[in-house]
Design an enzyme around this catalytic site. Sequence first.
Site, mmCIF file in Angstrom:
data_model
loop_
_atom_site.group_PDB
_atom_site.id
_atom_site.type_symbol
_atom_site.label_atom_id
_atom_site.label_comp_id
_atom_site.label_asym_id
_atom_site.label_seq_id
_atom_site.Cartn_x
_atom_site.Cartn_y
_atom_site.Cartn_z
ATOM 1 N N GLU A 113 -3.588 23.636 29.027
ATOM 2 C CA GLU A 113 -4.805 24.079 29.973
ATOM 3 C C GLU A 113 -4.893 25.674 29.954
ATOM 4 O O GLU A 113 -4.039 26.185 30.273
ATOM 5 C CB GLU A 113 -4.490 23.425 31.260
ATOM 6 C CG GLU A 113 -5.767 23.485 32.083
ATOM 7 C CD GLU A 113 -5.399 22.832 33.615
ATOM 8 O OE1 GLU A 113 -4.386 22.993 34.011
ATOM 9 O OE2 GLU A 113 -6.470 22.063 33.970
ATOM 10 N N CYS A 155 -11.460 21.986 36.605
ATOM 11 C CA CYS A 155 -10.383 21.198 35.848
ATOM 12 C C CYS A 155 -11.169 20.501 34.796
ATOM 13 O O CYS A 155 -10.478 19.955 33.826
ATOM 14 C CB CYS A 155 -10.033 20.151 37.035
ATOM 15 S SG CYS A 155 -11.183 19.307 37.992
ATOM 16 N N GLY A 207 -4.514 19.489 41.818
ATOM 17 C CA GLY A 207 -3.792 20.700 41.577
ATOM 18 C C GLY A 207 -3.229 20.563 40.025
ATOM 19 O O GLY A 207 -3.835 19.727 39.397
ATOM 20 N N SER A 208 -2.296 21.508 39.814
ATOM 21 C CA SER A 208 -1.760 21.236 38.300
ATOM 22 C C SER A 208 -0.883 20.022 38.411
ATOM 23 O O SER A 208 -0.307 19.556 39.144
ATOM 24 C CB SER A 208 -0.793 22.631 38.225
ATOM 25 O OG SER A 208 0.126 22.641 39.217
ATOM 26 N N ASN A 262 -9.819 26.454 43.438
ATOM 27 C CA ASN A 262 -11.188 26.632 42.412
ATOM 28 C C ASN A 262 -12.363 26.234 43.078
ATOM 29 O O ASN A 262 -13.483 26.351 42.786
ATOM 30 C CB ASN A 262 -11.023 26.244 41.078
ATOM 31 C CG ASN A 262 -10.471 24.978 40.991
ATOM 32 O OD1 ASN A 262 -10.264 24.301 42.048
ATOM 33 N ND2 ASN A 262 -10.797 24.282 39.765
ATOM 34 N N GLU A 300 -4.817 14.427 41.678
ATOM 35 C CA GLU A 300 -6.204 14.801 40.630
ATOM 36 C C GLU A 300 -5.500 15.985 39.931
ATOM 37 O O GLU A 300 -5.239 17.014 40.508
ATOM 38 C CB GLU A 300 -7.300 15.098 41.417
ATOM 39 C CG GLU A 300 -7.869 13.968 42.172
ATOM 40 C CD GLU A 300 -8.456 12.906 41.457
ATOM 41 O OE1 GLU A 300 -8.670 13.158 40.087
ATOM 42 O OE2 GLU A 300 -8.720 11.797 41.620
ATOM 43 N N PRO A 307 -4.637 24.424 52.671
ATOM 44 C CA PRO A 307 -5.604 24.957 51.574
ATOM 45 C C PRO A 307 -4.766 25.837 50.584
ATOM 46 O O PRO A 307 -3.551 26.294 51.125
ATOM 47 C CB PRO A 307 -6.669 25.864 52.628
ATOM 48 C CG PRO A 307 -6.005 26.040 53.826
ATOM 49 C CD PRO A 307 -5.079 25.100 54.194
ATOM 50 N N ALA A 308 -5.480 26.197 49.845
ATOM 51 C CA ALA A 308 -4.517 27.161 48.902
ATOM 52 C C ALA A 308 -4.524 28.486 49.560
ATOM 53 O O ALA A 308 -5.499 28.907 50.055
ATOM 54 C CB ALA A 308 -5.408 27.298 47.624
ATOM 55 N N SER A 309 -3.442 29.060 49.238
ATOM 56 C CA SER A 309 -3.239 30.487 49.919
ATOM 57 C C SER A 309 -4.270 31.498 49.483
ATOM 58 O O SER A 309 -4.469 32.402 50.276
ATOM 59 C CB SER A 309 -1.963 31.031 49.427
ATOM 60 O OG SER A 309 -0.773 29.995 49.520
ATOM 61 N N GLU A 362 -11.087 9.689 43.353
ATOM 62 C CA GLU A 362 -11.956 10.145 44.381
ATOM 63 C C GLU A 362 -13.487 10.024 44.115
ATOM 64 O O GLU A 362 -13.811 9.502 43.247
ATOM 65 C CB GLU A 362 -11.667 11.864 44.683
ATOM 66 C CG GLU A 362 -10.238 12.113 44.841
ATOM 67 C CD GLU A 362 -10.077 13.429 45.300
ATOM 68 O OE1 GLU A 362 -10.463 14.336 44.409
ATOM 69 O OE2 GLU A 362 -9.514 13.746 46.362
HETATM 70 P P1 NAD Z 1 -1.427 24.247 41.740
HETATM 71 O O1 NAD Z 1 -0.882 23.082 41.311
HETATM 72 O O2 NAD Z 1 -0.482 25.419 41.531
HETATM 73 O O3 NAD Z 1 -1.692 24.261 43.359
HETATM 74 C C1 NAD Z 1 -2.484 23.474 44.155
HETATM 75 C C2 NAD Z 1 -2.191 23.109 45.487
HETATM 76 O O4 NAD Z 1 -0.738 22.781 45.678
HETATM 77 C C3 NAD Z 1 -2.208 24.663 46.151
HETATM 78 O O5 NAD Z 1 -2.636 24.463 47.368
HETATM 79 C C4 NAD Z 1 -0.674 24.898 46.255
HETATM 80 O O6 NAD Z 1 -0.390 25.583 47.579
HETATM 81 C C5 NAD Z 1 0.005 23.639 46.557
HETATM 82 N N1 NAD Z 1 1.317 23.636 46.240
HETATM 83 C C6 NAD Z 1 2.066 24.249 45.363
HETATM 84 N N2 NAD Z 1 3.464 23.984 45.330
HETATM 85 C C7 NAD Z 1 3.448 22.867 46.149
HETATM 86 C C8 NAD Z 1 4.682 22.010 46.558
HETATM 87 N N3 NAD Z 1 5.801 22.185 46.132
HETATM 88 N N4 NAD Z 1 4.274 20.956 47.422
HETATM 89 C C9 NAD Z 1 3.114 20.652 47.812
HETATM 90 N N5 NAD Z 1 1.950 21.502 47.546
HETATM 91 C C10 NAD Z 1 2.209 22.458 46.671
HETATM 92 O O7 NAD Z 1 -2.742 24.727 41.141
HETATM 93 P P2 NAD Z 1 -3.749 25.627 41.051
HETATM 94 O O8 NAD Z 1 -3.254 26.773 40.344
HETATM 95 O O9 NAD Z 1 -3.876 26.185 42.677
HETATM 96 O O10 NAD Z 1 -5.213 25.143 40.614
HETATM 97 C C11 NAD Z 1 -5.313 24.838 39.280
HETATM 98 C C12 NAD Z 1 -4.984 23.714 39.013
HETATM 99 O O11 NAD Z 1 -5.359 22.506 39.613
HETATM 100 C C13 NAD Z 1 -5.317 23.321 37.463
HETATM 101 O O12 NAD Z 1 -4.259 22.771 36.729
HETATM 102 C C14 NAD Z 1 -6.559 22.335 37.444
HETATM 103 O O13 NAD Z 1 -6.695 21.525 36.429
HETATM 104 C C15 NAD Z 1 -6.286 21.739 38.475
HETATM 105 N N6 NAD Z 1 -7.370 20.852 39.129
HETATM 106 C C16 NAD Z 1 -7.367 19.765 39.065
HETATM 107 C C17 NAD Z 1 -8.571 19.226 39.656
HETATM 108 C C18 NAD Z 1 -9.049 17.563 39.579
HETATM 109 O O14 NAD Z 1 -9.828 16.944 40.238
HETATM 110 N N7 NAD Z 1 -8.244 16.771 38.601
HETATM 111 C C19 NAD Z 1 -9.779 19.739 40.160
HETATM 112 C C20 NAD Z 1 -9.379 20.951 40.301
HETATM 113 C C21 NAD Z 1 -8.305 21.907 39.748
#
Ligand code: NAD
Length: 483
Positions: free
Chosen positions: A376, A278, A222-223, A147, A244, A171-173, A453
């Site tokens: 969420e 987020c 991420g999530s 995002n 985060e 990076p994210a895919s 951060e």
């Molecule tokens: P996601 O958790 O699905 O993926 C985040 C990243 O983790 C991706 O690059 C993904 O490839 C990687 N990933 C997935 N499985 C993994 C594993 N087993 N081991 C290591 N890495 C792995 O999240 P998303 O759907 O890409 O992003 C949305 C989420 O991110 C939402 O929950 C949002 O709230 C959160 N987010 C948080 C912040 C913050 O600063 N707190 C900022 C932006 C987004």
Amino acid sequence: MKMWIDGQWVDSVSGGVMPVTNPATQEVLDTVPAGTPEDAARAVAAARAAYPAWRRVSAVERAHMLHAAAAKMRDRFDDLARLLTLEEGKPLPENEEEIDWSLNTIDYYAELGRHVRGRVPPSPGEGQLSLVLKEPYGVAGCIVPWNYPILLLVWKIAPALAAGNTVVINPASLTPLTTLRMVEWAFDHFPPGVVNVVTGSGSAVGDTLVRHPDVPVIAFTGSTAVGQHIARATAGQMKHLHLELGGKDPFVIADDAPLDAAVEALAYAALINTGQVCTSTERVYVPRAMLPQFSEALAERVARLRLGPGIEPTTDVGPMIGAADRAKVIEHIADAVSKGARVLTGGQIPDVEKGFFLEPAVLVGVDHTMRIMREETFGPTIPLMAYDTFDEAIALANDTEYGLGACLYSHDARKVRRFYEEVQAGTIWINDPLTDNYAGPFGGMKMSGIGRELGIEGLEAFWQTKHVHWDIEGGVKEWWYPY
Ligand code: NAD
């Protein structure tokens, strides 16, 4: 495109590639290598080999290199913002802001990294010196979502590099292209192995970084579900984790809030990046007496927002990132309606051939039994709930497992003070939602994460602490044997 390992553009050892698509048109923009665990291990080996020399590079020299990276990003500003718009989807002005914040963050950490390396506390005795030294960890694994792919990455790599670590980025895919271009255009002067990018899925590449014994620190955004997985997977290794994670941010409108300004602030807080932030406002609390007028004004404002591809200058709200993400938002709306909520505007898929668009929705009649107020949603929804007292508003704001951010609109100093003292969230915004300040820390309480951060905290995150105790004169001490 290829990926960047040990100062070279390379394919995956598997030879596989994955497409990157434009969420507004569903067209394939390019392909990147489908990295494997072997590719990730290769990058870790390069980063580990580069670390001893990088650690010894003077802080001033590291600062020069970071400033040079920021300057090169400034030179390619338009290209980076445009490419980011094509792969991520949000409107161009939002991506221009993302690139601007990012390169300013790099300049900030370039300076911070050469400002301090520890402290000298008073020593326990005469002729002794205590040194508290800050040292890098080694290889930092940096994993980011789609995002804000550049901003959230720079929040990690700028302090990590300034602190003397080398980095491996996954990076994210969905959004690897701008990251690869940023490294190609702006980080090519770093010694080979100091900065590495391995494209590929999180389960293949990210997971390898997480479990790898030569990656002592993981910086992840991420999530919450993946954050929990990382915490479990690394428990045996005592890794240093910065997580985060997700949020369910509340926005409380106080009874003194000026209607027009509060409506504008809320529309922005909930709908920037199509609600896929987020810290998006995901639930709103409005004084009961104000709610009819407020909800009508908000629905009218939201209905006037122009949906379209982010690259079009007339667009206010872009597409969502994908079909599954959009389906989840529609489910949350349907669940709320089935339990008695009413949609004042939006919530429909517009009549366009391509792209993951969804009309921003305003809902009333919601409560905390509904998914839209608890989970969420991560999409363009603004559910409004009535409250009777400010006590109740604060209790509702805190009634969540998350604690990332929280917003208030009020000019009543007593209410403002109560809000920032009592609401459990890592960032509190009063009358100015979602503004970032790289000099101040960002992160979550409760299930929204561990660590901070930005600010000095963001640099400290990439340092470990060593205490050196030195008795300069030496000599036999009276408290040694025999007793
Ligand atoms: P996601 O958790 O699905 O993926 C985040 C990243 O983790 C991706 O690059 C993904 O490839 C990687 N990933 C997935 N499985 C993994 C594993 N087993 N081991 C290591 N890495 C792995 O999240 P998303 O759907 O890409 O992003 C949305 C989420 O991110 C939402 O929950 C949002 O709230 C959160 N987010 C948080 C912040 C913050 O600063 N707190 C900022 C932006 C987004």
